[in-house]
Design a protein around this motif. Structure first.
Motif, PDB file in Angstrom:
ATOM      1  N   LEU A 136       0.825  -1.209   0.000  1.00  0.00           N
ATOM      2  CA  LEU A 136       0.000   0.000   0.000  1.00  0.00           C
ATOM      3  C   LEU A 136       0.860   1.261   0.000  1.00  0.00           C
ATOM      4  O   LEU A 136       0.498   2.267  -0.621  1.00  0.00           O
ATOM      5  CB  LEU A 136      -0.915  -0.008   1.239  1.00  0.00           C
ATOM      6  N   VAL A 137       1.986   1.188   0.697  1.00  0.00           N
ATOM      7  CA  VAL A 137       2.895   2.334   0.699  1.00  0.00           C
ATOM      8  C   VAL A 137       3.413   2.608  -0.711  1.00  0.00           C
ATOM      9  O   VAL A 137       3.554   3.769  -1.135  1.00  0.00           O
ATOM     10  CB  VAL A 137       4.062   2.096   1.681  1.00  0.00           C
ATOM     11  N   ARG A 138       3.683   1.547  -1.456  1.00  0.00           N
ATOM     12  CA  ARG A 138       4.214   1.697  -2.815  1.00  0.00           C
ATOM     13  C   ARG A 138       3.123   1.926  -3.857  1.00  0.00           C
ATOM     14  O   ARG A 138       3.431   2.185  -5.026  1.00  0.00           O
ATOM     15  CB  ARG A 138       5.020   0.446  -3.202  1.00  0.00           C
ATOM     16  N   TRP A 139       1.867   1.788  -3.460  1.00  0.00           N
ATOM     17  CA  TRP A 139       0.777   1.839  -4.430  1.00  0.00           C
ATOM     18  C   TRP A 139       0.744   3.157  -5.191  1.00  0.00           C
ATOM     19  O   TRP A 139       0.621   3.174  -6.419  1.00  0.00           O
ATOM     20  CB  TRP A 139      -0.559   1.617  -3.716  1.00  0.00           C
ATOM     21  N   GLN A 140       0.847   4.270  -4.505  1.00  0.00           N
ATOM     22  CA  GLN A 140       0.739   5.569  -5.168  1.00  0.00           C
ATOM     23  C   GLN A 140       1.853   5.771  -6.182  1.00  0.00           C
ATOM     24  O   GLN A 140       1.617   6.243  -7.301  1.00  0.00           O
ATOM     25  CB  GLN A 140       0.765   6.690  -4.136  1.00  0.00           C
ATOM     26  N   SER A 141       3.058   5.395  -5.808  1.00  0.00           N
ATOM     27  CA  SER A 141       4.176   5.550  -6.747  1.00  0.00           C
ATOM     28  C   SER A 141       4.000   4.635  -7.952  1.00  0.00           C
ATOM     29  O   SER A 141       4.303   5.027  -9.094  1.00  0.00           O
ATOM     30  CB  SER A 141       5.504   5.271  -6.046  1.00  0.00           C
ATOM     31  N   GLN A 142       3.500   3.420  -7.724  1.00  0.00           N
ATOM     32  CA  GLN A 142       3.246   2.516  -8.840  1.00  0.00           C
ATOM     33  C   GLN A 142       2.130   3.058  -9.735  1.00  0.00           C
ATOM     34  O   GLN A 142       2.200   2.946 -10.971  1.00  0.00           O
ATOM     35  CB  GLN A 142       2.871   1.128  -8.305  1.00  0.00           C
ATOM     36  N   TYR A 143       1.120   3.636  -9.089  1.00  0.00           N
ATOM     37  CA  TYR A 143       0.021   4.223  -9.864  1.00  0.00           C
ATOM     38  C   TYR A 143       0.548   5.346 -10.760  1.00  0.00           C
ATOM     39  O   TYR A 143       0.248   5.402 -11.969  1.00  0.00           O
ATOM     40  CB  TYR A 143      -1.043   4.754  -8.907  1.00  0.00           C
ATOM     41  N   ASP A 144       1.314   6.237 -10.178  1.00  0.00           N
ATOM     42  CA  ASP A 144       1.851   7.365 -10.965  1.00  0.00           C
ATOM     43  C   ASP A 144       2.760   6.893 -12.087  1.00  0.00           C
ATOM     44  O   ASP A 144       2.709   7.402 -13.215  1.00  0.00           O
ATOM     45  CB  ASP A 144       2.620   8.309 -10.034  1.00  0.00           C
ATOM     46  N   GLN A 145       3.590   5.902 -11.777  1.00  0.00           N
ATOM     47  CA  GLN A 145       4.541   5.410 -12.785  1.00  0.00           C
ATOM     48  C   GLN A 145       3.808   4.754 -13.949  1.00  0.00           C
ATOM     49  O   GLN A 145       4.104   5.018 -15.126  1.00  0.00           O
ATOM     50  CB  GLN A 145       5.495   4.419 -12.124  1.00  0.00           C
ATOM     51  N   GLN A 146       2.840   3.889 -13.636  1.00  0.00           N
ATOM     52  CA  GLN A 146       2.124   3.191 -14.708  1.00  0.00           C
ATOM     53  C   GLN A 146       1.238   4.161 -15.510  1.00  0.00           C
ATOM     54  O   GLN A 146       1.081   4.000 -16.731  1.00  0.00           O
ATOM     55  CB  GLN A 146       1.276   2.062 -14.102  1.00  0.00           C
ATOM     56  N   ARG A 147       0.675   5.152 -14.841  1.00  0.00           N
ATOM     57  CA  ARG A 147      -0.146   6.117 -15.576  1.00  0.00           C
ATOM     58  C   ARG A 147       0.734   6.955 -16.519  1.00  0.00           C
ATOM     59  O   ARG A 147       0.321   7.271 -17.657  1.00  0.00           O
ATOM     60  CB  ARG A 147      -0.878   7.050 -14.608  1.00  0.00           C
ATOM     61  N   THR A 148       1.918   7.282 -16.082  1.00  0.00           N
ATOM     62  CA  THR A 148       2.847   8.032 -16.929  1.00  0.00           C
ATOM     63  C   THR A 148       3.223   7.225 -18.165  1.00  0.00           C
ATOM     64  O   THR A 148       3.275   7.759 -19.302  1.00  0.00           O
ATOM     65  CB  THR A 148       4.115   8.391 -16.142  1.00  0.00           C
ATOM     66  N   GLN A 149       3.468   5.916 -17.944  1.00  0.00           N
ATOM     67  CA  GLN A 149       3.794   5.056 -19.077  1.00  0.00           C
ATOM     68  C   GLN A 149       2.630   4.983 -20.059  1.00  0.00           C
ATOM     69  O   GLN A 149       2.817   5.038 -21.291  1.00  0.00           O
ATOM     70  CB  GLN A 149       4.145   3.655 -18.581  1.00  0.00           C
ATOM     71  N   LEU A 150       1.415   4.860 -19.520  1.00  0.00           N
ATOM     72  CA  LEU A 150       0.240   4.816 -20.386  1.00  0.00           C
ATOM     73  C   LEU A 150       0.059   6.139 -21.138  1.00  0.00           C
ATOM     74  O   LEU A 150      -0.283   6.147 -22.335  1.00  0.00           O
ATOM     75  CB  LEU A 150      -0.997   4.516 -19.544  1.00  0.00           C
ATOM     76  N   GLN A 151       0.320   7.227 -20.460  1.00  0.00           N
ATOM     77  CA  GLN A 151       0.213   8.538 -21.085  1.00  0.00           C
ATOM     78  C   GLN A 151       1.226   8.679 -22.227  1.00  0.00           C
ATOM     79  O   GLN A 151       0.896   9.174 -23.325  1.00  0.00           O
ATOM     80  CB  GLN A 151       0.457   9.624 -20.043  1.00  0.00           C
ATOM     81  N   MET A 152       2.434   8.217 -21.978  1.00  0.00           N
ATOM     82  CA  MET A 152       3.479   8.310 -22.997  1.00  0.00           C
ATOM     83  C   MET A 152       3.127   7.455 -24.204  1.00  0.00           C
ATOM     84  O   MET A 152       3.345   7.871 -25.346  1.00  0.00           O
ATOM     85  CB  MET A 152       4.818   7.887 -22.398  1.00  0.00           C
ATOM     86  N   GLN A 153       2.615   6.270 -23.964  1.00  0.00           N
ATOM     87  CA  GLN A 153       2.223   5.408 -25.085  1.00  0.00           C
ATOM     88  C   GLN A 153       1.103   6.053 -25.897  1.00  0.00           C
ATOM     89  O   GLN A 153       1.106   6.009 -27.143  1.00  0.00           O
ATOM     90  CB  GLN A 153       1.771   4.041 -24.537  1.00  0.00           C
ATOM     91  N   GLY A 154       0.142   6.656 -25.204  1.00  0.00           N
ATOM     92  CA  GLY A 154      -0.965   7.315 -25.905  1.00  0.00           C
ATOM     93  C   GLY A 154      -0.475   8.515 -26.705  1.00  0.00           C
ATOM     94  O   GLY A 154      -0.921   8.736 -27.849  1.00  0.00           O
ATOM     95  N   GLU A 155       0.413   9.294 -26.105  1.00  0.00           N
ATOM     96  CA  GLU A 155       0.933  10.463 -26.808  1.00  0.00           C
ATOM     97  C   GLU A 155       1.734  10.063 -28.040  1.00  0.00           C
ATOM     98  O   GLU A 155       1.660  10.725 -29.077  1.00  0.00           O
ATOM     99  CB  GLU A 155       1.800  11.268 -25.850  1.00  0.00           C
ATOM    100  N   SER A 156       2.475   8.966 -27.899  1.00  0.00           N
ATOM    101  CA  SER A 156       3.259   8.507 -29.049  1.00  0.00           C
ATOM    102  C   SER A 156       2.342   8.097 -30.197  1.00  0.00           C
ATOM    103  O   SER A 156       2.562   8.453 -31.369  1.00  0.00           O
ATOM    104  CB  SER A 156       4.149   7.334 -28.631  1.00  0.00           C
TER     105      SER A 156
END
Length: 286
Positions: free
Chosen positions: A135-155
């Motif tokens: 749970l402590v790592r959840w927020q960082s994992q959420y942000d990281q995976q959302r950033t990756q998804l955002q980058m893929q969409g932008e590409s």
């Protein structure tokens, strides 16, 4: 006459001594012994009366028989009492020894339950720690995976926009309008719209990219909710384990106290049974 009186006197003294000995040995037949002794004394006195020797002899014989009968009855009663006492001590010993064995078995079972519960507590604490760290790592994992998804969409969006704009630029440069040129441009535009939505903006509102972002967010939140739920379940289990452990330890203390109590009891009853004449080999478990 004096010689006869002297003999009777000695006999009378002898009878008294016999009476005292017999009454001491056969305490249970005192009444009969006393009656017999009195009869013998009376018989002895009768011999002093002229013509009473025969009657006196019969009385002496009857008195001696009463004394013997009283002694035998007392012996039988004493034997029966002794046997009953032996049986009571033996039964008390066996009951206390069985209670001792039951207490030992109970203590052994509790010791096993305590050991198992302690292992369960350690495992549950480890599970809680794991959920907590996740749970402590959840927020960082959420942000990281959302950033990756955002980058893929932008590409993908950038590539589609370039294709669409490139097609329109080529058509404009060539002066081509309508027909297949427009169809190509429209096809490129539809691909952008499919990805970004009707407003052609790459965000969470509309298009495949918006849907992907929403699903990603829902999945991550559901995962977090599951983690919190599982951690709460583990915490409740830990509370139950700790409560059970305390109960097992309290019961074990009681079982150990019973072991000492019943051991003392059966040893005491065994000693009493042996003192009462019971064969030690018949008192197992010592």
């Amino acid at each position: 006459m004096r010689a006869g009186y002297s003999a009777v006197k000695r006999f009378f003294v002898f009878i008294l001594l016999v009476f005292i000995l017999i009454s001491g040995v056969y305490a249970g037949g005192v009444g009969e012994a006393i009656g017999g002794a009195l009869a013998m004394v009376g018989g002895a006195l009768m011999t002093l009366v002229p013509g009473g020797q025969l009657v006196g002899g019969l009385m002496i014989a009857g008195g001696f028989g009463s004394m013997v009968k009283g002694g035998l009855n007392a012996s039988a009663e004493a034997s029966a009492e002794k046997q009953q006492m032996q049986q009571e001590y033996t039964a008390a010993f066996e009951n206390a020894y069985q209670n001792y064995l039951n207490a030992q078995q109970w203590a052994t079972s509790l010791e096993g339950q305590i050991a198992d519960t302690e292992v369960s507590i350690l495992q549950t604490e480890a599970n809680i720690s794991s959920f907590d760290q996740t749970l402590v790592r959840w927020q960082s994992q959420y942000d990281q995976q959302r950033t990756q998804l955002q980058m893929q969409g932008e590409s993908a969006y950038s590539e589609l926009m370039q294709n669409w704009q490139g097609a329109e630029l080529v058509n404009a440069t060539r002066g081509q309008t309508g027909g297949s040129a427009d169809l190509v441009a429209m096809s490129q535009e539809m691909q952008v719209e499919r990805l970004a939505g009707s407003d052609l903006k790459l965000d969470q509102n509309g298009g495949l990219f918006g849907t992907a972002l929403d699903e990603f967010r829902q999945d991550m939140l559901a995962g977090r909710t599951e983690l919190v739920g599982n951690m709460n379940i583990q915490r409740q289990a830990l509370d139950r384990y700790n409560s059970a452990l305390g109960s097992y330890k309290s019961s074990l203390a009681t079982a150990q106290a019973n072991i000492r109590k019943y051991q003392s009891q059966y040893q005491s009853y065994r000693d009493q049974a042996i003192a009462a004449g019971v064969d030690p080999s018949l008192l197992g478990g010592a």
